[in-house]
Design a protein around this motif. Sequence first.
Motif, PDB file in Angstrom:
ATOM      1  N   LEU A   1       0.830  -1.201   0.000  1.00 44.01           N
ATOM      2  CA  LEU A   1       0.000   0.000   0.000  1.00 44.01           C
ATOM      3  C   LEU A   1       0.863   1.248   0.000  1.00 44.01           C
ATOM      4  O   LEU A   1       0.635   2.177  -0.785  1.00 44.01           O
ATOM      5  CB  LEU A   1      -0.928  -0.014   1.215  1.00 44.01           C
ATOM      6  N   PHE A   2       1.879   1.285   0.843  1.00 41.34           N
ATOM      7  CA  PHE A   2       2.745   2.464   0.886  1.00 41.34           C
ATOM      8  C   PHE A   2       3.588   2.605  -0.374  1.00 41.34           C
ATOM      9  O   PHE A   2       3.868   3.719  -0.811  1.00 41.34           O
ATOM     10  CB  PHE A   2       3.634   2.434   2.129  1.00 41.34           C
ATOM     11  N   GLY A   3       3.986   1.500  -0.973  1.00 41.97           N
ATOM     12  CA  GLY A   3       4.712   1.567  -2.235  1.00 41.97           C
ATOM     13  C   GLY A   3       3.854   2.143  -3.344  1.00 41.97           C
ATOM     14  O   GLY A   3       4.303   2.993  -4.122  1.00 41.97           O
ATOM     15  N   GLY A   4       2.618   1.702  -3.417  1.00 40.79           N
ATOM     16  CA  GLY A   4       1.710   2.220  -4.440  1.00 40.79           C
ATOM     17  C   GLY A   4       1.334   3.664  -4.218  1.00 40.79           C
ATOM     18  O   GLY A   4       1.247   4.454  -5.165  1.00 40.79           O
ATOM     19  N   VAL A   5       1.124   4.036  -2.968  1.00 38.71           N
ATOM     20  CA  VAL A   5       0.768   5.424  -2.666  1.00 38.71           C
ATOM     21  C   VAL A   5       1.935   6.362  -2.960  1.00 38.71           C
ATOM     22  O   VAL A   5       1.744   7.477  -3.443  1.00 38.71           O
ATOM     23  CB  VAL A   5       0.290   5.544  -1.193  1.00 38.71           C
ATOM     24  N   SER A   6       3.153   5.899  -2.710  1.00 40.22           N
ATOM     25  CA  SER A   6       4.312   6.760  -2.986  1.00 40.22           C
ATOM     26  C   SER A   6       4.444   7.027  -4.479  1.00 40.22           C
ATOM     27  O   SER A   6       4.837   8.126  -4.880  1.00 40.22           O
ATOM     28  CB  SER A   6       5.586   6.139  -2.434  1.00 40.22           C
ATOM     29  N   ILE A   7       4.114   6.067  -5.317  1.00 43.22           N
ATOM     30  CA  ILE A   7       4.124   6.301  -6.764  1.00 43.22           C
ATOM     31  C   ILE A   7       2.955   7.190  -7.168  1.00 43.22           C
ATOM     32  O   ILE A   7       3.089   8.076  -8.018  1.00 43.22           O
ATOM     33  CB  ILE A   7       4.064   4.957  -7.522  1.00 43.22           C
ATOM     34  N   SER A   8       1.812   7.000  -6.560  1.00 47.72           N
ATOM     35  CA  SER A   8       0.627   7.763  -6.962  1.00 47.72           C
ATOM     36  C   SER A   8       0.733   9.242  -6.626  1.00 47.72           C
ATOM     37  O   SER A   8       0.030  10.052  -7.221  1.00 47.72           O
ATOM     38  CB  SER A   8      -0.626   7.170  -6.322  1.00 47.72           C
TER      39      SER A   8
ATOM     40  N   PRO B   1      -2.607   8.382 -13.805  1.00 46.62           N
ATOM     41  CA  PRO B   1      -3.223   8.457 -15.124  1.00 46.62           C
ATOM     42  C   PRO B   1      -4.186   9.637 -15.195  1.00 46.62           C
ATOM     43  O   PRO B   1      -4.795  10.017 -14.187  1.00 46.62           O
ATOM     44  CB  PRO B   1      -3.976   7.142 -15.264  1.00 46.62           C
ATOM     45  N   GLN B   2      -4.320  10.219 -16.365  1.00 42.84           N
ATOM     46  CA  GLN B   2      -5.186  11.386 -16.525  1.00 42.84           C
ATOM     47  C   GLN B   2      -6.647  11.039 -16.255  1.00 42.84           C
ATOM     48  O   GLN B   2      -7.392  11.853 -15.728  1.00 42.84           O
ATOM     49  CB  GLN B   2      -5.032  11.957 -17.936  1.00 42.84           C
ATOM     50  N   ARG B   3      -7.071   9.860 -16.619  1.00 43.28           N
ATOM     51  CA  ARG B   3      -8.468   9.467 -16.429  1.00 43.28           C
ATOM     52  C   ARG B   3      -8.845   9.317 -14.966  1.00 43.28           C
ATOM     53  O   ARG B   3     -10.011   9.363 -14.618  1.00 43.28           O
ATOM     54  CB  ARG B   3      -8.747   8.150 -17.145  1.00 43.28           C
ATOM     55  N   LEU B   4      -7.870   9.134 -14.121  1.00 35.70           N
ATOM     56  CA  LEU B   4      -8.159   8.963 -12.697  1.00 35.70           C
ATOM     57  C   LEU B   4      -8.617  10.274 -12.068  1.00 35.70           C
ATOM     58  O   LEU B   4      -9.247  10.267 -11.026  1.00 35.70           O
ATOM     59  CB  LEU B   4      -6.925   8.415 -11.977  1.00 35.70           C
ATOM     60  N   HIS B   5      -8.317  11.403 -12.710  1.00 31.22           N
ATOM     61  CA  HIS B   5      -8.739  12.694 -12.176  1.00 31.22           C
ATOM     62  C   HIS B   5     -10.249  12.892 -12.288  1.00 31.22           C
ATOM     63  O   HIS B   5     -10.783  13.832 -11.704  1.00 31.22           O
ATOM     64  CB  HIS B   5      -8.002  13.832 -12.880  1.00 31.22           C
ATOM     65  N   GLN B   6     -10.934  12.030 -13.040  1.00 30.32           N
ATOM     66  CA  GLN B   6     -12.393  12.112 -13.147  1.00 30.32           C
ATOM     67  C   GLN B   6     -13.065  11.676 -11.843  1.00 30.32           C
ATOM     68  O   GLN B   6     -14.190  12.049 -11.579  1.00 30.32           O
ATOM     69  CB  GLN B   6     -12.899  11.209 -14.271  1.00 30.32           C
ATOM     70  N   HIS B   7     -12.385  10.889 -11.059  1.00 29.31           N
ATOM     71  CA  HIS B   7     -12.939  10.345  -9.821  1.00 29.31           C
ATOM     72  C   HIS B   7     -12.500  11.203  -8.634  1.00 29.31           C
ATOM     73  O   HIS B   7     -11.595  12.016  -8.724  1.00 29.31           O
ATOM     74  CB  HIS B   7     -12.474   8.906  -9.616  1.00 29.31           C
ATOM     75  N   SER B   8     -13.130  10.975  -7.505  1.00 27.78           N
ATOM     76  CA  SER B   8     -12.745  11.703  -6.301  1.00 27.78           C
ATOM     77  C   SER B   8     -11.416  11.163  -5.780  1.00 27.78           C
ATOM     78  O   SER B   8     -10.946  10.113  -6.195  1.00 27.78           O
ATOM     79  CB  SER B   8     -13.828  11.540  -5.230  1.00 27.78           C
ATOM     80  N   ARG B   9     -10.824  11.893  -4.859  1.00 26.91           N
ATOM     81  CA  ARG B   9      -9.544  11.461  -4.290  1.00 26.91           C
ATOM     82  C   ARG B   9      -9.694  10.149  -3.527  1.00 26.91           C
ATOM     83  O   ARG B   9      -8.795   9.325  -3.511  1.00 26.91           O
ATOM     84  CB  ARG B   9      -8.986  12.531  -3.365  1.00 26.91           C
ATOM     85  N   PHE B  10     -10.829   9.959  -2.884  1.00 24.41           N
ATOM     86  CA  PHE B  10     -11.060   8.729  -2.134  1.00 24.41           C
ATOM     87  C   PHE B  10     -11.099   7.529  -3.073  1.00 24.41           C
ATOM     88  O   PHE B  10     -10.458   6.503  -2.809  1.00 24.41           O
ATOM     89  CB  PHE B  10     -12.358   8.829  -1.330  1.00 24.41           C
ATOM     90  N   ILE B  11     -11.839   7.646  -4.168  1.00 33.07           N
ATOM     91  CA  ILE B  11     -11.936   6.547  -5.126  1.00 33.07           C
ATOM     92  C   ILE B  11     -10.575   6.275  -5.755  1.00 33.07           C
ATOM     93  O   ILE B  11     -10.188   5.117  -5.951  1.00 33.07           O
ATOM     94  CB  ILE B  11     -12.996   6.849  -6.201  1.00 33.07           C
ATOM     95  N   ALA B  12      -9.829   7.340  -6.079  1.00 36.04           N
ATOM     96  CA  ALA B  12      -8.489   7.160  -6.638  1.00 36.04           C
ATOM     97  C   ALA B  12      -7.591   6.432  -5.637  1.00 36.04           C
ATOM     98  O   ALA B  12      -6.808   5.553  -6.015  1.00 36.04           O
ATOM     99  CB  ALA B  12      -7.880   8.505  -7.016  1.00 36.04           C
ATOM    100  N   GLY B  13      -7.712   6.761  -4.362  1.00 35.76           N
ATOM    101  CA  GLY B  13      -6.928   6.079  -3.329  1.00 35.76           C
ATOM    102  C   GLY B  13      -7.309   4.620  -3.185  1.00 35.76           C
ATOM    103  O   GLY B  13      -6.450   3.767  -2.995  1.00 35.76           O
TER     104      GLY B  13
ATOM    105  N   GLY C   1       4.482  -3.147  -4.672  1.00 36.62           N
ATOM    106  CA  GLY C   1       3.397  -2.159  -4.750  1.00 36.62           C
ATOM    107  C   GLY C   1       3.751  -0.995  -5.649  1.00 36.62           C
ATOM    108  O   GLY C   1       2.934  -0.539  -6.448  1.00 36.62           O
ATOM    109  N   ALA C   2       4.984  -0.519  -5.547  1.00 34.82           N
ATOM    110  CA  ALA C   2       5.407   0.601  -6.389  1.00 34.82           C
ATOM    111  C   ALA C   2       5.499   0.186  -7.855  1.00 34.82           C
ATOM    112  O   ALA C   2       5.051   0.924  -8.746  1.00 34.82           O
ATOM    113  CB  ALA C   2       6.761   1.123  -5.900  1.00 34.82           C
ATOM    114  N   LEU C   3       6.060  -0.983  -8.114  1.00 29.29           N
ATOM    115  CA  LEU C   3       6.178  -1.447  -9.499  1.00 29.29           C
ATOM    116  C   LEU C   3       4.821  -1.717 -10.136  1.00 29.29           C
ATOM    117  O   LEU C   3       4.607  -1.409 -11.312  1.00 29.29           O
ATOM    118  CB  LEU C   3       7.042  -2.707  -9.566  1.00 29.29           C
ATOM    119  N   SER C   4       3.908  -2.278  -9.373  1.00 28.15           N
ATOM    120  CA  SER C   4       2.596  -2.583  -9.951  1.00 28.15           C
ATOM    121  C   SER C   4       1.845  -1.307 -10.310  1.00 28.15           C
ATOM    122  O   SER C   4       1.271  -1.208 -11.397  1.00 28.15           O
ATOM    123  CB  SER C   4       1.774  -3.428  -8.982  1.00 28.15           C
ATOM    124  N   ASN C   5       1.859  -0.329  -9.428  1.00 27.07           N
ATOM    125  CA  ASN C   5       1.182   0.924  -9.757  1.00 27.07           C
ATOM    126  C   ASN C   5       1.906   1.676 -10.865  1.00 27.07           C
ATOM    127  O   ASN C   5       1.271   2.296 -11.708  1.00 27.07           O
ATOM    128  CB  ASN C   5       1.042   1.801  -8.518  1.00 27.07           C
ATOM    129  N   GLY C   6       3.222   1.649 -10.863  1.00 30.43           N
ATOM    130  CA  GLY C   6       3.958   2.297 -11.944  1.00 30.43           C
ATOM    131  C   GLY C   6       3.631   1.693 -13.294  1.00 30.43           C
ATOM    132  O   GLY C   6       3.449   2.407 -14.285  1.00 30.43           O
TER     133      GLY C   6
END
Length: 135
Positions: A20-27, A32-44, A84-89
């Motif tokens: 979780l912390f690895g993915g959040v650090s990358i995020s 992705p640009q399409r993720l900005h369509q959703h709220s911060r909670f949903i993106a998280g 986590g970081a590699l998967s989100n990247g």
Amino acid sequence: MTDLFLPTLISEALLAFSGLFGGVSISFFWQPQRLHQHSRFIAGVIFGGISMGAAVALGGLTARWLKIDLTQADITLGLGYILGALSNGLIVWLANFFRRHEQQDIFDVASVIKSKVRNESLPSPDLNNNKPNED
């Protein structure tokens, strides 16, 4: 019986937590640009689900491949963070690639990938369908 499951459960929880912390650090730096369509909670939730799922699903396989012991907490935390970081990247890179090429034909996208593999340079596509100025 519980002596066998408790260390496995602890290592899986550590993998999920550090993934979780690895993915959040990358995020924080790359989304992705399409993720900005959703709220911060949903993106998280999306980023957390991807990173935790990848760390738990791939943690045991990676540990076996690298011949490391997941009962050591520091190794488990480091492996989970990296997974986590590699998967989100990877997910972000693919999402941005497909967004850039969504209006192109599959053969155009294949030629872009082929040229990247061969390190050739392609002319940048004209997205506005403008003709060059003829003076």
